[in-house]
Design a protein around this motif. Sequence first.
Motif: not given
Length: 331
Positions: A1-12, A30-42, A53-57
């Motif tokens: 399994m490849i462990r993935f993080a996603l940066i960006g929680a907008g439409f795409i 993991l999901v990271y976004d500058v809008d923390q609430r949006r990242a948490q929801t996604l 923080v980005l360091e986790e990604v």
Amino acid sequence: MIRFALIGAGFIGTVHAANLAAHPGVEFRLVYDVDQRRAQTLAAAHGAAAAGVLEEVFDPSLIDAVFIASSTDTHAGHLQRAAAVGIAALCEKPIDLDLDRARETATFVQECGVPVMVDFNRRFDRDYAELKRVVDSGGIGTVELIQLTSRGPSMPPLSYVAVSGGQMRDQTVHFFDLARWLSSVDPVEVFATGSALAEPGVANHDDVDTSAVTLRLPGGALVQIDSVRRTGYGYDERIEVMGSEGMVEARRHRNGAVSRYSGTSVVDDGLHPGWFERVQPTYASALSAFVSALESGVAPAPSLEDGLKAQAIAEAAVLSLRSGRMEPVKY
């Protein structure tokens, strides 16, 4: 399994999140976004966690690969950061709107030796893949003329146009990549002309919304691309390749296959209402190709070089729009 993080929680980002969560070879962490609430929801919607923080990604003890789907101006920085710590990356186009910075980023990433793929997802369209197979097999002889159509259903907001890089870099660049991919050669010259017809305000951003581009290939074969931001009849995308011994085409997609007959009239189903409905399956296919490449240890494609070459064509096209002349492509 490849462990993935996603940066960006907008439409795409939401599109990619669903595909990451559904892929059997992916552990979506993991999901990271500058809008923390949006990242948490996604993240919550797909069983992942939100990175504070980005360091986790960019922690290689936690993450094997990162999907960069954040704003365009962040792509180069995220790519460099991933490469520096040995994390593979699948990145939305472009590497950077500034071609020089994109080249510098690509050089750095290549020196680090990490696998990177640019998400020119249309290469993974089922019909286009079959078209490519026919061309490569010699089924139509030598390629002499390629015609591509990219017609969107409605104008994006002017606020988007202002930061998009313009029609050549934002919309038509996908078809510059397809032209290279289908012909297996690099265009040498570009002539572009365009107008602001759907939205005159586009001209205030030194851009057009309706354009026609001609590419000259080595040996004299030609490519014609028409790009439109607003059709009024749905999303229209198609490709035709004519060779010395025949022709192959990938026709426009309708949203159904029902015809209604009444008197002297026949009413058919129309086109997809938007670009996303037409190309949605290609995003999952592109992700699968990237995962397969990582698992097998082969270089993923489209590569950084592919991204740079499509962008170089776009830059020459922008120059041609302004100069009114055929311009050389400087790779």
